[in-house]
Enzyme design. Structure first.
Site, PDB file in Angstrom:
ATOM      1  N   HIS A  38      68.101  56.293 -11.875  1.00 29.71           N
ATOM      2  CA  HIS A  38      66.922  56.173 -12.680  1.00 29.71           C
ATOM      3  C   HIS A  38      65.630  56.747 -12.491  1.00 29.71           C
ATOM      4  O   HIS A  38      64.870  56.235 -11.600  1.00 29.71           O
ATOM      5  CB  HIS A  38      66.736  54.594 -12.680  1.00 29.71           C
ATOM      6  N   HIS A  78      66.760  49.072  -9.929  1.00 29.21           N
ATOM      7  CA  HIS A  78      67.230  50.359 -10.627  1.00 29.21           C
ATOM      8  C   HIS A  78      66.099  51.657 -10.023  1.00 29.21           C
ATOM      9  O   HIS A  78      66.899  52.712 -10.067  1.00 29.21           O
ATOM     10  CB  HIS A  78      67.252  50.518 -12.085  1.00 29.21           C
ATOM     11  N   GLY A 126      68.530  44.601  -8.525  1.00 26.39           N
ATOM     12  CA  GLY A 126      69.336  45.115  -9.357  1.00 26.39           C
ATOM     13  C   GLY A 126      69.469  44.402 -10.477  1.00 26.39           C
ATOM     14  O   GLY A 126      69.192  44.527 -11.568  1.00 26.39           O
ATOM     15  N   LEU A 128      68.197  41.969 -12.927  1.00 24.55           N
ATOM     16  CA  LEU A 128      67.066  41.883 -12.954  1.00 24.55           C
ATOM     17  C   LEU A 128      66.230  40.275 -12.791  1.00 24.55           C
ATOM     18  O   LEU A 128      66.942  39.443 -13.435  1.00 24.55           O
ATOM     19  CB  LEU A 128      66.611  42.678 -14.490  1.00 24.55           C
ATOM     20  N   GLY A 168      62.271  44.674 -17.858  1.00 28.77           N
ATOM     21  CA  GLY A 168      63.752  43.700 -17.774  1.00 28.77           C
ATOM     22  C   GLY A 168      63.423  42.557 -16.899  1.00 28.77           C
ATOM     23  O   GLY A 168      64.258  41.294 -17.234  1.00 28.77           O
ATOM     24  N   HIS A 273      64.713  56.853 -18.639  1.00 31.72           N
ATOM     25  CA  HIS A 273      65.018  55.579 -17.802  1.00 31.72           C
ATOM     26  C   HIS A 273      66.289  55.712 -16.974  1.00 31.72           C
ATOM     27  O   HIS A 273      66.031  55.549 -15.872  1.00 31.72           O
ATOM     28  CB  HIS A 273      65.405  54.336 -18.826  1.00 31.72           C
ATOM     29  N   GLU A 421      67.862  25.519 -12.308  1.00 31.27           N
ATOM     30  CA  GLU A 421      69.109  25.699 -11.531  1.00 31.27           C
ATOM     31  C   GLU A 421      68.951  27.088 -10.746  1.00 31.27           C
ATOM     32  O   GLU A 421      69.204  27.405  -9.846  1.00 31.27           O
ATOM     33  CB  GLU A 421      70.171  25.358 -11.850  1.00 31.27           C
ATOM     34  N   PHE A 447      76.949  22.789 -13.507  1.00 30.42           N
ATOM     35  CA  PHE A 447      75.612  23.516 -13.572  1.00 30.42           C
ATOM     36  C   PHE A 447      75.490  24.667 -12.579  1.00 30.42           C
ATOM     37  O   PHE A 447      74.734  25.502 -12.536  1.00 30.42           O
ATOM     38  CB  PHE A 447      74.479  22.629 -13.567  1.00 30.42           C
ATOM     39  N   HIS A 471      79.409  15.180  -8.773  1.00 35.51           N
ATOM     40  CA  HIS A 471      79.927  15.067  -9.903  1.00 35.51           C
ATOM     41  C   HIS A 471      81.013  16.155 -10.330  1.00 35.51           C
ATOM     42  O   HIS A 471      80.989  16.853 -11.253  1.00 35.51           O
ATOM     43  CB  HIS A 471      78.907  15.083 -11.088  1.00 35.51           C
ATOM     44  N   ASP A 479      79.629  11.127 -19.672  1.00 32.95           N
ATOM     45  CA  ASP A 479      78.817  12.076 -19.952  1.00 32.95           C
ATOM     46  C   ASP A 479      79.655  13.298 -20.879  1.00 32.95           C
ATOM     47  O   ASP A 479      79.216  14.091 -21.562  1.00 32.95           O
ATOM     48  CB  ASP A 479      78.158  12.877 -18.882  1.00 32.95           C
ATOM     49  N   HIS A 483      79.731  17.888 -19.284  1.00 32.79           N
ATOM     50  CA  HIS A 483      79.458  17.604 -18.007  1.00 32.79           C
ATOM     51  C   HIS A 483      80.681  17.472 -17.107  1.00 32.79           C
ATOM     52  O   HIS A 483      80.323  17.176 -15.696  1.00 32.79           O
ATOM     53  CB  HIS A 483      78.418  16.569 -17.886  1.00 32.79           C
ATOM     54  N   ARG A 530      81.241  11.755  -7.797  1.00 32.78           N
ATOM     55  CA  ARG A 530      80.442  10.818  -8.270  1.00 32.78           C
ATOM     56  C   ARG A 530      80.953   9.428  -7.849  1.00 32.78           C
ATOM     57  O   ARG A 530      80.315   8.266  -7.337  1.00 32.78           O
ATOM     58  CB  ARG A 530      80.319  10.916  -9.732  1.00 32.78           C
TER      59      ARG A 530
END
Length: 684
Positions: A38, A78, A126, A128, A168, A273, A421, A447, A471, A479, A483, A530
């Site tokens: 690049h 890049h 790398g 982004l 980016g 680019h 997160e 998550f 959990h 939930d 979840h 949990r």
């Protein structure tokens, strides 16, 4: 007292021109030699890089790991040839031969910067947005260590973090999360320089994004500056100087640049680019910028100027080293608790051993609760351990004493990452990369999907980050399936270098924290329940250390079958063993807390599986267990998403019952006895 390079050196406009074009052509030549890469970003951003590195960046090329150096992160990874060219010109261990070997196997100049592979590279970039978020962690670590380590007599932590980011980086969602957190924490020693060239691979950036970046960062609480001409060295110099004066909030500098600057026919377009310029265009660029035909050319005057900058950096480093030595002598315990150039080492993991006898609970406890007890015990003897949660500390049981980290108050130990997160994981990577602190972060297991790209980089960079995932199964219950993790646990195990442990009780949970604290070679994921589980006690924990599993129910004679499970399913296996005993079937029960350890030891011939059939049980997808299972074995898992309802009822509805395990065990030994169980598990 030594002075900043911009105050010491009288750099002429001609030197600046030569140096900037040196960086441009080194990058273009490297991409051309590789026939891959690049060139566009380096051609446009070289004035930014030269002005920063020659006038403002506090660094010593002779020691890239100097703890009090400024951190420079090329988030737009890049454009790596720009970074490699800087490293060469300023005298890092980056010989010209390595620039010629750009993107070649075994070179120090991989396609994107890789931490631990190339001296002077602060983090792997790398993907982004990751570098920008790592930089927030580094800037936060600097403030937290300054609050802990600096004294009235000795300042040993006082440096800045600089980032070059592109369109980016700013489009990726992680940049929003991380920049918002940095503004909230008022990280005044952080500067993000936005290489605003309005080009992405598919064309003008404005065809997909017309955000007002300045307004956005101002809304986050950042100081916002702008340089309208990316070739205006005095304007860049003034902007960087203003950023260096900032202590009350981070600084965002938008710099308007031209991608592929100087390359006829491609500059300012997406053609610049991600492809080599080609011999014809490169030759035309040499003519246009009055540059010699020889490739990888570095003028003597540029080398001399860069060497003077490096010498000044070495002098600043020497002054710091003397101060640091006095600080170590006068504050021996402080320097032991916070080694500024490495992750801190826990002082005494024996503090976790008493928790292994089940004393943390009376009969039953959730492993997330046992984890909270273990974490607090560890925190008391591990000053460098800091962390927090993605707004779930009460649920993940990760609240620790020591106070909160907040704007202008960085002496606390708890970081409120907010519902971010992805940024949490990347910020933890930055804290770990900085050195001196050991971060943990927590959220629900489902998550983990939100933070996976950063967790993958934790493993790729071998950073000892600790992830606390609670959990962990369909027992989340009401939930519902959104979840209830099904595939997440197995997906974590697929990441090379990530230690994944799923304890079955309080004793194993204490061991899990011991393993995590002792693991300085990569990240660890603790996967916790949990719901309450029986406390099984501390017998056999050394077997987990050696081969990843322990026997929690033995037989006086040879076993007919082995029931092997993880986490909450170990208690189900124990119930199934009781059922089988009523049918005169001897079942041994094994807790496989650390499956990859067991698998590795078996494959290496250092541990043998029993000759009798094994029923492998886990509340998740079964593909990994089927790879471990032999033809005589059985596997019970989940191949579908969950349901909404009380956790135990959901588990029974999905076939996660003791009777289902018992039936599978009977089938594996050729018995067809009838076991009465929940109707929904009749075919499990």
């Amino acid at each position: 007292m030594t002075v900043a390079p911009s105050e010491m050196l009288s750099q002429t406009a001609e030197i600046d021109r030569l140096a900037i074009n040196t960086l441009r052509f080194l990058a273009a030549d490297g991409v051309e030699a590789a026939n891959s890469g690049h060139p566009g970003l380096p051609l446009g951003a070289s004035p930014i890089a030269w002005t920063l590195w020659s006038r403002h960046l506090r660094h010593d090329p002779a020691d890239p790991r100097w703890p009090d150096r400024d951190r420079f992160i090329l988030s737009a990874g890049h454009g790596s040839m720009l970074l490699y060219s800087l490293l060469h010109v300023f005298g890092y261990d980056m010989p010209i031969e390595e620039l010629r070997r750009f993107r070649q196997l075994g070179s120090r100049t991989p396609g994107h910067p890789e931490f631990g592979h190339t001296p002077g590279v602060e983090t792997t970039t790398g993907p982004l947005g990751q570098g920008l978020a790592n930089a927030v962690g580094m800037a936060l670590a600097e403030r937290m260590l300054a609050a802990r380590c600096n004294t009235e007599e000795h300042t040993v932590v006082n440096h800045r973090t600089w980032v070059v980011a592109g369109d980016g980086d700013l489009m990726e969602g992680i940049s929003h999360e991380a920049a918002s957190l940095a503004g909230r924490l008022r990280l005044g020693k952080l500067t993000v320089i936005f290489d605003d060239n309005d080009i992405t691979i598919d064309g003008p950036a404005r065809q997909s994004c017309t955000d007002d970046a300045e307004a956005r960062f101002a809304a986050y609480g950042w100081r916002v500056l702008a340089v309208e001409d990316g070739n205006d060295i005095p304007a860049l110099d003034r902007a960087f100087a203003t950023a260096r004066e900032s202590e009350d909030r981070p600084t965002f500098i938008r710099v308007r640049t031209t991608i592929g600057y100087g390359a006829p026919g491609v500059e300012g377009t997406s053609k610049a680019h991600g492809s080599p310029l080609g011999a014809t265009t490169l030759a035309a660029m040499r003519t246009r910028l009055d540059w010699p035909e020889a490739s990888f050319h570095v003028p003597v005057a540029v080398g001399a100027t860069a060497a003077a900058v490096a010498a000044n950096g070495a002098a600043v480093h020497a002054e710091w080293a003397a101060t640091h030595a006095r600080w170590q002598t006068g504050h021996a315990q402080l320097s032991a608790d916070f080694p500024l150039d490495a992750p801190p080492v826990p002082d005494d993991l024996d503090v976790l051993r008493p928790l292994s006898d089940g004393a943390v609970a009376d009969g039953r406890t959730a492993t997330r609760k046992a984890s909270g007890v273990a974490l607090n015990a560890l925190t008391a003897v591990y000053p460098g351990l800091i962390g927090g949660s993605a707004d779930l500390a009460g649920s993940t049981n990760t609240a620790i004493p020591g106070g909160d980290v907040g704007p202008g108050d960085y002496a606390g130990r708890t970081i409120h990452f907010g519902i971010r997160e992805h940024a949490m994981a990347a910020v933890m990577n930055g804290i770990s990369l900085h050195g001196g602190l050991r971060p943990f972060g927590s959220t629900f297991l489902v998550f983990a999907d939100y933070l996976r790209p950063a967790l993958r980089l934790s493993a790729l960079m071998k950073q000892p980050v600790i992830y606390v995932f609670t959990h962990d199964s369909v027992h989340v219950g009401e939930d519902g399936p959104t979840h209830q993790p099904i595939e997440q646990l197995e997906s974590l195990r697929l990441i090379p270098g990530l230690t994944v442990v799923r304890p079955a009780d309080a004793a194993e949970t204490a061991l899990a924290w011991e393993l995590a604290a002792a693991n300085l070679d990569g990240p660890t994921a603790l996967v916790l329940t949990r719901q309450d589980l029986p406390v099984l006690g501390g017998a056999g924990l050394d077997d987990i250390r050696s081969h990843g599993a322990r026997v929690v129910r033995t037989q006086p004679g040879p076993a007919d079958v082995v029931l092997a499970a993880t986490g909450s399913e170990v208690s189900l296996a124990l119930e199934a063993a009781d059922m089988l005993a009523g049918l005169n079937v001897a079942a041994e029960v094994v807790s496989v807390m650390w499956r990859e350890r067991l698998d590795g030891q078996v494959r290496a011939g250092r541990h043998q599986l029993p000759d009798v059939p094994i029923v492998w049980v886990e509340a998740g997808v079964s593909i990994g267990w089927r790879a471990l299972a032999r033809p005589q074995d059985a596997v019970i898992g989940l191949e579908r998403f969950g349901e909404s309802g009380p956790g135990r009822e959901v588990a029974e509805h999905l076939g996660l019952t003791a009777s289902a395990i018992a039936r599978a065990a009977l089938r594996s030994i050729g018995r067809d006895d009838v076991i009465t169980g929940h109707a929904a598990d009749s075919d499990a």
